[in-house]
Design a protein around this motif. Sequence first.
Motif, PDB file in Angstrom:
ATOM      1  N   UNK A 146       0.826  -1.228   0.000  1.00 24.99           N
ATOM      2  CA  UNK A 146       0.000   0.000   0.000  1.00 24.99           C
ATOM      3  C   UNK A 146       0.852   1.266   0.000  1.00 24.99           C
ATOM      4  N   UNK A 147       2.059   1.206   0.538  1.00 27.12           N
ATOM      5  CA  UNK A 147       2.947   2.385   0.545  1.00 27.12           C
ATOM      6  C   UNK A 147       3.661   2.540  -0.798  1.00 27.12           C
ATOM      7  N   UNK A 148       3.698   1.447  -1.571  1.00 27.79           N
ATOM      8  CA  UNK A 148       4.516   1.464  -2.791  1.00 27.79           C
ATOM      9  C   UNK A 148       3.706   1.653  -4.065  1.00 27.79           C
ATOM     10  N   UNK A 149       2.575   0.997  -4.167  1.00 28.28           N
ATOM     11  CA  UNK A 149       1.812   1.021  -5.422  1.00 28.28           C
ATOM     12  C   UNK A 149       0.314   0.981  -5.083  1.00 28.28           C
ATOM     13  N   UNK A 150      -0.329   2.141  -5.202  1.00 33.18           N
ATOM     14  CA  UNK A 150      -1.722   2.277  -4.763  1.00 33.18           C
ATOM     15  C   UNK A 150      -2.674   1.383  -5.561  1.00 33.18           C
ATOM     16  N   UNK A 151      -2.482   1.299  -6.884  1.00 31.72           N
ATOM     17  CA  UNK A 151      -3.394   0.483  -7.698  1.00 31.72           C
ATOM     18  C   UNK A 151      -3.208  -1.010  -7.395  1.00 31.72           C
ATOM     19  N   UNK A 152      -1.950  -1.415  -7.228  1.00 32.45           N
ATOM     20  CA  UNK A 152      -1.685  -2.809  -6.863  1.00 32.45           C
ATOM     21  C   UNK A 152      -2.350  -3.105  -5.514  1.00 32.45           C
ATOM     22  N   UNK A 153      -2.314  -2.130  -4.623  1.00 32.29           N
ATOM     23  CA  UNK A 153      -2.909  -2.296  -3.302  1.00 32.29           C
ATOM     24  C   UNK A 153      -4.432  -2.445  -3.400  1.00 32.29           C
ATOM     25  N   UNK A 154      -5.052  -1.659  -4.291  1.00 28.39           N
ATOM     26  CA  UNK A 154      -6.504  -1.787  -4.491  1.00 28.39           C
ATOM     27  C   UNK A 154      -6.819  -3.187  -5.031  1.00 28.39           C
ATOM     28  N   UNK A 155      -6.017  -3.640  -5.977  1.00 29.58           N
ATOM     29  CA  UNK A 155      -6.264  -4.973  -6.561  1.00 29.58           C
ATOM     30  C   UNK A 155      -6.136  -6.064  -5.490  1.00 29.58           C
ATOM     31  N   UNK A 156      -5.083  -5.964  -4.665  1.00 28.44           N
ATOM     32  CA  UNK A 156      -4.882  -6.967  -3.605  1.00 28.44           C
ATOM     33  C   UNK A 156      -6.021  -6.914  -2.588  1.00 28.44           C
TER      34      UNK A 156
END
Length: 206
Positions: A146-156
């Motif tokens: 979540x601190x590194x890649x917001x879209x990846x965090x949404x997907x996860x």
Amino acid sequence: MREQVITWLQNNVSPHRLEHILGVEKMCIKLAHCHQINPEKAAQAGLMHDLAKFFPPSKLLAMAQAEKVDIDPVCAANPHLLHADVSAIVAKEHFGIKDEEVLTAIRNHTLGSPQMSDLSCIVFVADALEPNRGDNPELADMRRVSWQNLYKSVQQTCDYSLKYLLNSHRPIHPRAILTRNWALHQSQQSVEPQPDLIKPLEYNNH
Ligand SMILES: [Fe+2]
Ligand SMILES: [Fe+2]
């Protein structure tokens, strides 16, 4: 304003839920600083995202109908899903929030939405990952992302909730799947180039 909202929450949600809400507010502020988003808006959306969490189904349906919220068959059968829309209604009508981006982030906190703003992404992710949500290796990894890649965090976050819904035999709203596919696409677009794929400067000069 913040104290006024907290006093209202003390009378309208459980102490456990209030802890979660304050955890979301705090994580929203941190994520906003990390991803260069307005921290005041993030804090406001985080603090107000679950205002209607404890409203009974009949009240959620009545308030959503009165505000002409689109109540699709999945929400009609599961009015609890409307607490996101109704929380935005309370934020607007009771606390005078006019900022549409903040109101939309509150509306999007449960199901997300394709093309949602970074502010909405932050509230969506913080709702699932704030520290009171527990601790296990999967959550720890998701918090790191979540601190590194917001879209990846949404997907996860979508994948994590969808797995929970499947395992617990609960209904899945189609918008949750649309949000997941959008976030997956966005995260694939925003992959940082790997260092070994970047041509050295000397190579370009020859
Ligand atoms: Fe919620
Ligand atoms: Fe929440």
